[in-house]
Design an enzyme around this catalytic site. Sequence first.
Site, short mmCIF file in Angstrom:
data_model
loop_
_atom_site.label_atom_id
_atom_site.label_comp_id
_atom_site.label_asym_id
_atom_site.label_seq_id
_atom_site.Cartn_x
_atom_site.Cartn_y
_atom_site.Cartn_z
N ASP A 233 0.82 -1.20 0.00
CA ASP A 233 0.00 0.00 0.00
C ASP A 233 0.86 1.26 0.00
O ASP A 233 1.90 1.32 0.66
CB ASP A 233 -0.90 -0.01 1.25
CG ASP A 233 -1.88 1.13 1.28
OD1 ASP A 233 -2.75 1.18 0.40
OD2 ASP A 233 -1.77 1.99 2.19
N GLU A 263 1.19 -0.21 -4.92
CA GLU A 263 0.22 0.82 -5.30
C GLU A 263 0.95 2.15 -5.35
O GLU A 263 1.22 2.76 -4.31
CB GLU A 263 -0.92 0.88 -4.29
CG GLU A 263 -1.95 1.96 -4.62
CD GLU A 263 -2.54 2.65 -3.39
OE1 GLU A 263 -3.59 3.28 -3.54
OE2 GLU A 263 -1.94 2.57 -2.30
#
Length: 483
Positions: A233, A263
């Site tokens: 993340d 990400e």
Amino acid sequence: MPRDNQTMLQCFEWYLPADGSLWRQVAQMAPRLARDGFTALWLPPAYKGASGSDDVGYGVYDLYDLGEFAQKGTVATKYGTRQEYLEAIAALHRFGVAVYADIVLDHMMGADETEKVPAVRYDPGDRQHPVGQEQTICAWTKFTFPGRGGKYADFCWDWHCFDGTDWDEAGRCGGIYKFHGKQWDGEVDRENGNYDYLMGADLDLGNEQVLAALTQWGKWYLQTTGVDGLRLDAVKHMRFDFYTRWLCEMAAARGEALPAVGEYWHADCGALEHYLQQCGGCMRLFDVPLHYKFYTAGQAGGSFDMGSLPQDTLSCRQPQQAVTFVDNHDTQPGQALQSFVPRWFKPLAYAYILLRQEGIPCVFYGDYFGIPHDGIPPLQPVLGALVAARRDLAYGPQHDYFDHADIVGFTREGDSCHPGSGLACLLSDGPGGEKRMYIGTAFAGCRFYDLLGGRPDTVTVDGDGYGTFSVGGGVAAVWGLCP
């Protein structure tokens, strides 16, 4: 020898019920998902968040609490208990499905105690620019995890482990506060001047104690869960060399490289390529520029240049580093990055990512199973047919026909390892039409049909390996070998 295609499912959406049932559902669905053609599942963050059972998982409180301890008002996480999580992973493994765990190491939230910390407030739009003088704030930065009582690890976090925070409890005032003696990480995304700070208590990734704690946890997590890969993340907010080092440590502990996808949310492919260069290509990245191509095309109502779809996307420039997707939990309606691809365009977008050779495609739970919160039904049966077509047909050399503003296409010749494989795909955001495409001389004299059911006719391939394939207006057509 060619391998079977990899296909990932993001197995959650933002508004799943907070009833602790997801892990049990995943275990029950494991045989079906394997049959459907999914080779990997990306599961949501499994550790306790600051909002307890209401936390989607990104407000990280205790990395070691996988739904085992009475913390934040609950034992279970939003998705279930530790034992149910481990059982879900085991069930997926029994059916040959790999598991990607969602890893959030940028920030922590929901501290157990406050601390008085000298800090300077910064301009949210320019994190290089301080606003005012240093002041003492009351920051939620002391994490002692009393409910866990030191099990698995006794490390407690205090303000020295963080660069800054977004709340002064004493003044009941929000903002972006950088702590005394700290610096924002230098090599991060340049949005807002410096995008190190995202939310909560921002981890100081230059602190050796923090690095040691995260490395210790990572090794414990891999050994405890047996997951096969990681979804990382918010990597744009973390110093670009962090995961280079951390993933190397995890590989050494595992005894082999650990697949990972990061990400990095940026529409500019150049930003993604820069990150990959800086981190040594230690992971794949989600192809965010391609997502925005789909979103723009869907919004354009037929005026988008379909021939430009592959241009300036990660799957075009660095296909081995790309994970392609149409939507996810952040782009769905009501979320921070809302850019939900219009429903009419989704079959075109999914045909593109599922049937081409570039990248590993990731299907969104909200498309496959629907989003009841917003009254969005599943994209069935078309999405199921496309996943099956990837599983069975999307093999062999690829030939591209991105030579028209409204109608584009590609073919796959198939291979001998997958009998009956090979296909022709056409996408049209306009009135539809036809295109003559080469699919291979091995199919000379063979008939093809539209497995999505949109075209009633069949196409016979000529002796030179060409067929004239058609597509309706605003849809996708996928032509497979007639049974």
